[in-house]
Scaffold this motif. Structure first.
Motif, PDB file in Angstrom:
ATOM      1  N   GLY A  63       0.805  -1.217   0.000  1.00 25.30           N
ATOM      2  CA  GLY A  63       0.000   0.000   0.000  1.00 25.30           C
ATOM      3  C   GLY A  63       0.834   1.259   0.000  1.00 25.30           C
ATOM      4  N   ILE A  64       0.206   2.347   0.385  1.00 25.08           N
ATOM      5  CA  ILE A  64       0.827   3.664   0.267  1.00 25.08           C
ATOM      6  C   ILE A  64       2.028   3.841   1.191  1.00 25.08           C
ATOM      7  CG2 ILE A  64      -0.652   4.764   2.001  1.00 25.08           C
ATOM      8  CD1 ILE A  64      -0.777   7.195   0.086  1.00 25.08           C
ATOM      9  N   SER A  65       2.079   3.096   2.299  1.00 27.71           N
ATOM     10  CA  SER A  65       3.187   3.270   3.245  1.00 27.71           C
ATOM     11  C   SER A  65       4.528   2.868   2.650  1.00 27.71           C
ATOM     12  CB  SER A  65       2.929   2.463   4.524  1.00 27.71           C
ATOM     13  OG  SER A  65       1.810   2.967   5.215  1.00 27.71           O
ATOM     14  N   ARG A  66       4.509   2.082   1.582  1.00 31.93           N
ATOM     15  CA  ARG A  66       5.775   1.658   0.982  1.00 31.93           C
ATOM     16  C   ARG A  66       6.519   2.825   0.339  1.00 31.93           C
ATOM     17  NH1 ARG A  66       2.279   0.778  -3.439  1.00 31.93           N
ATOM     18  NH2 ARG A  66       3.270   0.933  -5.508  1.00 31.93           N
ATOM     19  N   HIS A  67       5.851   3.975   0.212  1.00 27.51           N
ATOM     20  CA  HIS A  67       6.478   5.146  -0.397  1.00 27.51           C
ATOM     21  C   HIS A  67       7.315   5.947   0.599  1.00 27.51           C
ATOM     22  CE1 HIS A  67       4.227   4.403  -3.988  1.00 27.51           C
ATOM     23  NE2 HIS A  67       3.061   4.706  -3.456  1.00 27.51           N
ATOM     24  N   GLU A  68       7.308   5.570   1.865  1.00 26.30           N
ATOM     25  CA  GLU A  68       7.992   6.371   2.874  1.00 26.30           C
ATOM     26  C   GLU A  68       8.940   5.501   3.684  1.00 26.30           C
ATOM     27  OE1 GLU A  68       4.981   8.035   5.295  1.00 26.30           O
ATOM     28  OE2 GLU A  68       3.856   8.902   3.629  1.00 26.30           O
ATOM     29  N   MET A  69      10.124   6.009   3.937  1.00 25.17           N
ATOM     30  CA  MET A  69      11.095   5.240   4.714  1.00 25.17           C
ATOM     31  C   MET A  69      10.554   4.923   6.100  1.00 25.17           C
ATOM     32  SD  MET A  69      15.103   6.018   5.527  1.00 25.17           S
ATOM     33  CE  MET A  69      14.807   7.498   6.479  1.00 25.17           C
ATOM     34  N   ASN A  70       9.935   5.924   6.758  1.00 25.44           N
ATOM     35  CA  ASN A  70       9.392   5.689   8.095  1.00 25.44           C
ATOM     36  C   ASN A  70       8.242   4.695   8.064  1.00 25.44           C
ATOM     37  OD1 ASN A  70      11.176   7.437   9.299  1.00 25.44           O
ATOM     38  ND2 ASN A  70       9.816   9.201   9.160  1.00 25.44           N
ATOM     39  N   GLY A  71       7.631   4.542   6.892  1.00 20.77           N
ATOM     40  CA  GLY A  71       6.513   3.621   6.780  1.00 20.77           C
ATOM     41  C   GLY A  71       6.927   2.174   6.638  1.00 20.77           C
ATOM     42  N   VAL A  72       8.189   1.926   6.235  1.00 13.12           N
ATOM     43  CA  VAL A  72       8.593   0.545   5.977  1.00 13.12           C
ATOM     44  C   VAL A  72       9.601   0.014   6.988  1.00 13.12           C
ATOM     45  CG1 VAL A  72       8.168   0.776   3.504  1.00 13.12           C
ATOM     46  CG2 VAL A  72      10.456   1.216   4.380  1.00 13.12           C
ATOM     47  N   TRP A  73      10.384   0.882   7.593  1.00 12.88           N
ATOM     48  CA  TRP A  73      11.472   0.411   8.452  1.00 12.88           C
ATOM     49  C   TRP A  73      10.935  -0.044   9.801  1.00 12.88           C
ATOM     50  CZ3 TRP A  73      15.694  -1.852   8.009  1.00 12.88           C
ATOM     51  CH2 TRP A  73      16.692  -1.838   8.981  1.00 12.88           C
ATOM     52  N   GLY A  74      11.107  -1.319  10.112  1.00 13.74           N
ATOM     53  CA  GLY A  74      10.676  -1.852  11.395  1.00 13.74           C
ATOM     54  C   GLY A  74       9.191  -2.083  11.519  1.00 13.74           C
ATOM     55  N   LYS A  75       8.464  -2.018  10.401  1.00 18.36           N
ATOM     56  CA  LYS A  75       7.013  -2.176  10.451  1.00 18.36           C
ATOM     57  C   LYS A  75       6.548  -3.557  10.008  1.00 18.36           C
ATOM     58  CE  LYS A  75       6.165   2.137  11.634  1.00 18.36           C
ATOM     59  NZ  LYS A  75       5.574   2.498  12.930  1.00 18.36           N
ATOM     60  N   SER A  76       7.315  -4.197   9.151  1.00 28.44           N
ATOM     61  CA  SER A  76       6.907  -5.505   8.644  1.00 28.44           C
ATOM     62  C   SER A  76       8.141  -6.321   8.303  1.00 28.44           C
ATOM     63  CB  SER A  76       6.029  -5.351   7.396  1.00 28.44           C
ATOM     64  OG  SER A  76       5.711  -6.620   6.839  1.00 28.44           O
ATOM     65  N   PHE A  77       8.042  -7.638   8.477  1.00 25.02           N
ATOM     66  CA  PHE A  77       9.078  -8.532   7.989  1.00 25.02           C
ATOM     67  C   PHE A  77       8.963  -8.672   6.473  1.00 25.02           C
ATOM     68  CE2 PHE A  77       9.190 -10.719  12.292  1.00 25.02           C
ATOM     69  CZ  PHE A  77      10.508 -10.386  12.553  1.00 25.02           C
ATOM     70  N   ALA A  78      10.077  -8.927   5.817  1.00 25.88           N
ATOM     71  CA  ALA A  78      10.036  -9.432   4.452  1.00 25.88           C
ATOM     72  C   ALA A  78       9.749 -10.929   4.526  1.00 25.88           C
ATOM     73  CB  ALA A  78      11.361  -9.165   3.739  1.00 25.88           C
ATOM     74  N   LEU A  79       9.078 -11.446   3.521  1.00 24.47           N
ATOM     75  CA  LEU A  79       8.584 -12.824   3.578  1.00 24.47           C
ATOM     76  C   LEU A  79       9.684 -13.876   3.781  1.00 24.47           C
ATOM     77  CD1 LEU A  79       5.821 -14.070   3.590  1.00 24.47           C
ATOM     78  CD2 LEU A  79       5.957 -14.374   1.118  1.00 24.47           C
ATOM     79  N   PRO A  80      10.881 -13.745   3.181  1.00 21.64           N
ATOM     80  CA  PRO A  80      11.920 -14.756   3.446  1.00 21.64           C
ATOM     81  C   PRO A  80      12.275 -14.876   4.923  1.00 21.64           C
ATOM     82  CG  PRO A  80      12.524 -13.435   1.546  1.00 21.64           C
ATOM     83  CD  PRO A  80      11.325 -12.771   2.162  1.00 21.64           C
ATOM     84  N   ALA A  81      12.231 -13.765   5.655  1.00 19.98           N
ATOM     85  CA  ALA A  81      12.533 -13.815   7.088  1.00 19.98           C
ATOM     86  C   ALA A  81      11.449 -14.580   7.835  1.00 19.98           C
ATOM     87  CB  ALA A  81      12.666 -12.402   7.644  1.00 19.98           C
ATOM     88  N   VAL A  82      10.197 -14.407   7.419  1.00 21.70           N
ATOM     89  CA  VAL A  82       9.100 -15.151   8.041  1.00 21.70           C
ATOM     90  C   VAL A  82       9.289 -16.646   7.807  1.00 21.70           C
ATOM     91  CG1 VAL A  82       6.599 -15.515   8.058  1.00 21.70           C
ATOM     92  CG2 VAL A  82       7.522 -13.204   7.765  1.00 21.70           C
ATOM     93  N   GLU A  83       9.628 -17.006   6.583  1.00 28.10           N
ATOM     94  CA  GLU A  83       9.833 -18.427   6.277  1.00 28.10           C
ATOM     95  C   GLU A  83      11.005 -18.997   7.074  1.00 28.10           C
ATOM     96  OE1 GLU A  83       8.840 -20.209   2.654  1.00 28.10           O
ATOM     97  OE2 GLU A  83       8.654 -18.306   1.570  1.00 28.10           O
ATOM     98  N   LYS A  84      12.056 -18.224   7.230  1.00 30.45           N
ATOM     99  CA  LYS A  84      13.215 -18.676   8.004  1.00 30.45           C
ATOM    100  C   LYS A  84      12.827 -18.930   9.458  1.00 30.45           C
ATOM    101  CE  LYS A  84      17.752 -19.111   8.767  1.00 30.45           C
ATOM    102  NZ  LYS A  84      18.557 -20.228   8.228  1.00 30.45           N
ATOM    103  N   LEU A  85      12.033 -18.028  10.043  1.00 31.87           N
ATOM    104  CA  LEU A  85      11.596 -18.199  11.428  1.00 31.87           C
ATOM    105  C   LEU A  85      10.699 -19.425  11.579  1.00 31.87           C
ATOM    106  CD1 LEU A  85      10.852 -14.471  12.346  1.00 31.87           C
ATOM    107  CD2 LEU A  85      12.661 -15.904  13.316  1.00 31.87           C
TER     108      LEU A  85
END
Length: 398
Positions: free
Chosen positions: A226-248
């Motif tokens: 969504g729109i939050s991907r356009h902002e650094m503050n919106g993406v940093w520390g807000k969600s895992f990337a999917l490979p990290a989820v699979e690793k966990l």
């Protein structure tokens, strides 16, 4: 007497101090009047600020304009502090930002149904009432910029007195460093905030969620798609990337794993992808029944887990820790996160991951590479990949 230029500087200083520290503004006004006792402007400001301090100070207030959990956390912390300090507590839900509605996030200015009627009757004030807690000279700002100080540590009596004298009110913080020192008050606040139907639902979840589960707050949603991907503050520390989820998930294959994420659009597809791929995975959706707020229920389910992994200190994870202070809230170390994403880098380019997910992987790699002081040429490569995978992305830092 002061020179004309000096008088203008004093006026500007007082006006700038008023919204941040009314007590200091009043003191400066009084000092100026010692030299200029008949000046009408300074006399009017002294009267206005003094009346404000007399009528509108000595409270704990909160009126944030963030998402559900950031608002809730500020309300719970604010109420707990009001109990600890024996001060009146007031909150408003609406703000002058207005409602937020898009495909992946929805915040309405109407009070949610999870508040108890008693809590509303005792502590809720309308947005128009909340605006009275801003000095009249203060320019229009979001409601949380009331005359007060947001403080995330417990104040000693003398410190509290100084804060109230200088800043008039305390503002409920969304995070509180000394939560263990107000645990009794936090428990009371949580019991007061939620309606009886929510407390009954919490009991139902207590009985069916395994206390040995591992929770992973993936999130996804507006952060990746969504729109939050356009902002650094919106993406940093807000969600895992999917490979990290699979690793966990792979690292916890002997335990039940519950995945939490925005159950809409592309993220919903990814959630079911994880459920189908891994036999030890359940989705938090599995436990939802009835017409309850999904974010609040997710936070409570997280609190029942043995351990919770989250990409950062998100509001949902903070609320989960308020429900259960013994919850082990874990984050992946930057180097480990970087290595996980880097090892999946080539694989993800040829995988079934959606383009925006692959773009997000590169955004995370870029941010991690910068923090780990990797070569600039490597950082540039990740940004170029973002441009290719998500040409509409308007990242502020790009």
């Amino acid at each position: 007497m002061f020179e004309t230029a000096e008088i203008e500087i004093l006026k500007d200083a007082i006006l700038q101090l008023e919204p941040k520290s009314p007590g200091s503004a009043l003191n400066l006004t009084a000092l100026t009047l010692n030299r200029m006792p008949d000046d009408s402007w300074f006399k009017e400001r002294r009267s206005s600020i003094g009346e404000y301090i007399k009528q509108m100070s000595g409270n704990v207030l909160t009126a944030r304009h963030d998402g559900t959990t950031e608002r809730l956390n500020a309300i719970v912390h604010g109420r707990a502090l009001s109990l600890k300090y024996d001060l009146p507590f007031k909150f408003s839900w609406a703000t002058d930002v207005g409602s937020i509605h898009n495909d992946l996030i929805s915040i309405d200015n109407n009070l949610p149904s999870y508040f108890s009627e008693t809590f509303i009757e005792q502590h809720y004030i309308t947005f128009d009432e909340m605006k009275k807690y801003k000095l009249s000279s203060q320019s229009p700002t979001p409601a949380e910029y009331i005359s007060g100080l947001r403080y995330s540590k417990l104040l000693k009596p003398a410190e509290l007195q100084h804060v109230l004298q200088s800043y008039c009110n305390l503002v409920g913080p969304e995070r509180f460093n000394d939560a263990h020192l107000i645990r009794k008050e936090l428990n009371q606040a949580l019991s007061e905030v939620f309606s009886s139907s929510y407390h009954q639902e919490f009991k139902r979840l207590d009985a069916i969620v395994s206390k040995q589960s591992v929770g992973i707050h993936y999130r996804g949603g507006d952060v990746i798609f969504g729109i939050s991907r356009h902002e650094m503050n919106g993406v940093w520390g807000k969600s895992f990337a999917l490979p990290a989820v699979e690793k966990l998930i792979q690292e916890n294959q002997k335990r039940d794993v519950i995945i939490f994420g925005t159950p809409l659009g592309d993220t919903k597809d990814e959630l079911f992808y994880l459920k189908e791929k891994y036999s030890n995975v359940s989705l938090s959706l599995k436990f939802l029944e009835g017409d309850f707020d999904g974010v609040v229920i997710d936070s409570y389910i997280m609190s029942l887990c043995r351990q919770l992994y989250s990409a950062g200190n998100t509001g949902v994870a903070v609320l989960a820790n308020l429900f259960n202070p013994k919850l082990l809230n874990s984050q992946i170390a930057p180097q480990q996160y970087f290595d996980t994403l880097k090892s999946s880098f080539n694989e993800s380019e040829g995988s079934d991951y959606k383009p925006l997910q692959r773009s997000f992987i590169n955004i995370q790699l870029y941010l991690l590479a910068k923090s780990l002081k990797r070569p600039s040429s490597e950082c540039d490569l990740y940004l170029e990949n973002v441009k290719t995978l998500d040409p509409e992305n308007r990242l502020e830092w790009q």
